[in-house]
Design a protein around this motif. Structure first.
Motif, PDB file in Angstrom:
ATOM      1  N   GLU A  13       0.820  -1.217   0.000  1.00 54.31           N
ATOM      2  CA  GLU A  13       0.000   0.000   0.000  1.00 54.31           C
ATOM      3  C   GLU A  13       0.849   1.260   0.000  1.00 54.31           C
ATOM      4  N   ARG A  17      -0.149   2.940  -3.376  1.00 57.48           N
ATOM      5  CA  ARG A  17      -1.044   4.086  -3.143  1.00 57.48           C
ATOM      6  C   ARG A  17      -0.261   5.377  -2.933  1.00 57.48           C
ATOM      7  N   GLU A  18       0.693   5.362  -2.020  1.00 60.34           N
ATOM      8  CA  GLU A  18       1.427   6.590  -1.716  1.00 60.34           C
ATOM      9  C   GLU A  18       2.337   7.001  -2.872  1.00 60.34           C
ATOM     10  N   CYS A  64      -7.774   1.607  -4.840  1.00 62.66           N
ATOM     11  CA  CYS A  64      -7.408   2.955  -5.302  1.00 62.66           C
ATOM     12  C   CYS A  64      -8.533   3.946  -5.058  1.00 62.66           C
ATOM     13  N   TRP A  66     -10.845   3.708  -2.800  1.00 58.39           N
ATOM     14  CA  TRP A  66     -10.921   3.888  -1.351  1.00 58.39           C
ATOM     15  C   TRP A  66      -9.845   4.877  -0.893  1.00 58.39           C
ATOM     16  N   TYR A  67      -8.640   4.723  -1.429  1.00 60.86           N
ATOM     17  CA  TYR A  67      -7.545   5.630  -1.075  1.00 60.86           C
ATOM     18  C   TYR A  67      -7.841   7.044  -1.561  1.00 60.86           C
ATOM     19  N   LYS A  71      -7.414   8.848   1.657  1.00 60.17           N
ATOM     20  CA  LYS A  71      -5.986   9.177   1.768  1.00 60.17           C
ATOM     21  C   LYS A  71      -5.371   8.545   3.012  1.00 60.17           C
ATOM     22  N   ASN A  72      -5.864   7.356   3.383  1.00 58.35           N
ATOM     23  CA  ASN A  72      -5.440   6.674   4.593  1.00 58.35           C
ATOM     24  C   ASN A  72      -4.907   5.290   4.228  1.00 58.35           C
ATOM     25  N   VAL A  73      -3.591   5.128   4.296  1.00 54.23           N
ATOM     26  CA  VAL A  73      -2.960   3.863   3.913  1.00 54.23           C
ATOM     27  C   VAL A  73      -3.284   2.751   4.902  1.00 54.23           C
ATOM     28  N   THR A  76      -6.512   1.267   3.671  1.00 52.12           N
ATOM     29  CA  THR A  76      -6.337   0.473   2.455  1.00 52.12           C
ATOM     30  C   THR A  76      -5.556  -0.807   2.744  1.00 52.12           C
TER      31      THR A  76
END
Length: 93
Positions: A13, A17-18, A64, A66-67, A71-73, A76
């Motif tokens: 993640e 994601r980040e 993706c 959801w993120y 914006k919360n790893v 996710t």
């Protein structure tokens, strides 16, 4: 039965994601970033067959999105672990 590790999911993640989604979003926009991130994630599983690719791609799309909202790893990571473990259990039946 081997279940997915939350530690490995968290590392994924952070990377997907980040780094990938977050940085690509700045360059190409949010939805292109989501598609690109999911495609890259799916391609990591293509050697296991089209079913694994499709599962990875579609689950990454969901994560993706959801993120994008949260914006919360950590959230996710929980979603990633839950989806993978569900898939592993169903695949073992």
């Amino acid at each position: 039965l081997i279940l997915a590790s939350p530690v490995i999911a968290h590392i994924e993640e952070l990377g997907f994601r980040e780094l990938i989604q977050g940085n690509f979003e700045k360059i190409q926009g949010r939805y292109t970033a989501i598609l690109f991130t999911s495609l890259v994630y799916g391609l990591l599983f293509i050697q296991k067959g089209i079913l694994f690719f499709a599962f990875a791609f579609l689950s990454s799309l969901l994560i993706c999105l959801w993120y994008l909202r949260s914006k919360n790893v950590l959230l996710t990571t929980i979603l990633n672990t839950t989806i993978k473990n569900t898939f592993f259990v169903l695949a073992s039946l």
